[in-house]
Design a protein around this motif. Structure first.
Motif, PDB file in Angstrom:
ATOM      1  N   ILE A  42       0.836  -1.206   0.000  1.00 27.68           N
ATOM      2  CA  ILE A  42       0.000   0.000   0.000  1.00 27.68           C
ATOM      3  C   ILE A  42       0.870   1.255   0.000  1.00 27.68           C
ATOM      4  O   ILE A  42       0.584   2.238  -0.700  1.00 27.68           O
ATOM      5  CB  ILE A  42      -0.947  -0.008   1.213  1.00 27.68           C
ATOM      6  CG1 ILE A  42      -1.939  -1.174   1.104  1.00 27.68           C
ATOM      7  CG2 ILE A  42      -1.698   1.314   1.330  1.00 27.68           C
ATOM      8  CD1 ILE A  42      -2.768  -1.395   2.343  1.00 27.68           C
ATOM      9  N   MET A  76       0.948   4.246  -2.815  1.00 27.72           N
ATOM     10  CA  MET A  76       0.774   5.677  -2.544  1.00 27.72           C
ATOM     11  C   MET A  76       1.866   6.489  -3.223  1.00 27.72           C
ATOM     12  O   MET A  76       1.604   7.521  -3.857  1.00 27.72           O
ATOM     13  CB  MET A  76       0.792   5.935  -1.034  1.00 27.72           C
ATOM     14  CG  MET A  76      -0.450   5.516  -0.306  1.00 27.72           C
ATOM     15  SD  MET A  76      -0.538   6.259   1.351  1.00 27.72           S
ATOM     16  CE  MET A  76       0.934   5.593   2.124  1.00 27.72           C
ATOM     17  N   GLY A 120      -4.007   7.064   3.764  1.00 20.24           N
ATOM     18  CA  GLY A 120      -3.314   5.828   3.428  1.00 20.24           C
ATOM     19  C   GLY A 120      -2.592   5.236   4.619  1.00 20.24           C
ATOM     20  O   GLY A 120      -2.687   4.024   4.884  1.00 20.24           O
TER      21      GLY A 120
END
Length: 393
Positions: A171, A175, A367
């Motif tokens: 993740i 980002m 995030g």
């Protein structure tokens, strides 16, 4: 589907933007995202690490290649890069990072003094008399140092929060490879150090490092005053989780650090007010170019009634957030990061001036909140004999 969405964003930028740096980035990023999408969808030989290969392709196309191309000096730079470099030179020579009585857009520096630090390497290279096309001048480019702070902030926060899983790393890379972050890194970098200091400061505060956390938050505020929006949430987190003493220690260090960081701005208070506050607010002598078609900007374009509506919407958002903060103060990094992200989103959407790049900051907060939420264990808040709220793990 994520890479297809990223590719669509790069293609849209290519079609709509006439700026050389944006077009250069979009060409490379669209190819990288397309390759990553193909890797993610088509069958591969047994043993192939599909997610890893896709991430490498996306990072190469959206960050590595365009970064190298845009740093070589053959492409037009965004005005912000030159502003940071000049402010670094001014800070070194005069102790003040502002052109006195600036009357041209190219002379306006809308940032507080810590941003000028990122322009000092370029100023040092210039003073050394190095060839403008040499590798050392590339190393002095402010974009490199702005990107470095953002990456340190992201990975440092993940280490503090013990977010070591493969999914967390995946993740985080997504980002960084996203159009919002990758374009900013390659083209201007101006919002990255604020975001990096902010997320790292919040992670330090959430893991009971109030002194270093306060230093990071103070550095973020001394880049752009808008980072002050995070301060009530950080203090609420500290009071709720660790008690008033820890929060007071954080507050004392924050105030002392802010006074030191802001000293160059105080030495030229009239220029600071004109360039850092009036210019970004759209009420200065020089018009701001931050006019992306966001809700607040569109409302402000309607005149006095539109600006009044902007102020009402911002006030309502502030009241609602303050109410929720008092009723349900954050107790973890993820809840505090989500809270700050919502506050920034409301402010950036409804401010009478703004640009889409500002949304990079709440995107990173959301995030990292998602990453942290998967590692945080439920905590029960109890009241100590001294009436200090602590978190019982």
């Amino acid at each position: 589907m994520t890479y297809i969405g990223f590719g669509a964003g790069a293609f849209t930028l290519f079609k709509l933007s006439g700026f050389d740096a944006h077009i250069t980035w979009a060409h490379s990023a669209a190819i990288g995202y397309a390759v990553a999408a193909v890797i993610s969808l088509v069958p591969l030989p047994a043993g192939a690490h599909r997610p890893r290969l896709a991430r490498v392709a996306a990072l190469t196309g959206a960050l590595v290649v365009p970064f190298a191309m845009l740093l070589n000096g053959h492409h037009q730079m965004q005005n912000e890069v030159e502003i940071i470099s000049r402010s670094g030179s001014l800070l070194m020579t005069s102790g003040v990072p502002y052109v006195h009585d600036a009357s041209a857009l190219s002379d306006i520096n809308p940032y507080l003094p810590v941003m000028a630090i990122f322009g000092m390497p370029a100023a040092l290279m210039t003073r050394a008399g190095l060839d403008p096309g040499s590798m050392w001048n590339i190393v002095g480019d402010p974009r490199i140092w702005c990107a470095a702070i953002a990456i340190v902030g992201i990975w440092g926060s993940m280490r503090l929060l013990h977010a070591h899983s493969g999914r967390a790393r995946h993740i985080a890379v997504l980002m960084i490879a996203s159009p919002t972050v990758a374009l900013e890194m390659c083209a201007s970098g101006v919002d990255l150090p604020l975001a990096g200091f902010l997320v790292l400061g919040l992670a330090l505060a959430a893991t009971r490092h109030p002194v270093t956390g306060a230093l990071c938050i103070a550095a973020a505020v001394a880049i752009k005053w808008v980072a002050l929006l995070s301060l009530p949430i950080v203090l609420a987190l500290l009071v709720t989780r660790y008690g008033w003493r820890v929060a007071a220690r954080f507050g004392g260090v924050f105030l002392a650090a802010s006074a030191v960081f802001m000293l160059p701005a105080i030495l030229s208070i009239s220029d600071t007010i004109a360039q850092v506050f009036e210019f970004p607010a759209g009420i200065g002598a020089v018009a701001t170019p931050a006019q992306s078609p966001m809700p607040g900007v569109l409302l402000a374009s309607l005149g006095t009634a539109g600006r009044l509506t902007d102020m009402v919407l911002l006030t309502v958002c502030g009241i609602v957030l303050a109410y929720v903060l008092v009723r349900r103060p954050p107790t973890t990094f993820s809840t505090a990061a989500t809270f700050i992200g919502i506050g920034f989103t409301c402010f950036f959407l409804f401010a009478p001036v703004g640009r889409f790049g500002y949304l990079l900051i709440p995107m990173l907060l959301f995030g990292l909140a998602y990453i942290a939420r998967r590692t945080e264990q439920p905590r029960r808040v109890t009241k100590a004999p001294s009436d200090t709220l602590v978190s019982a793990v």
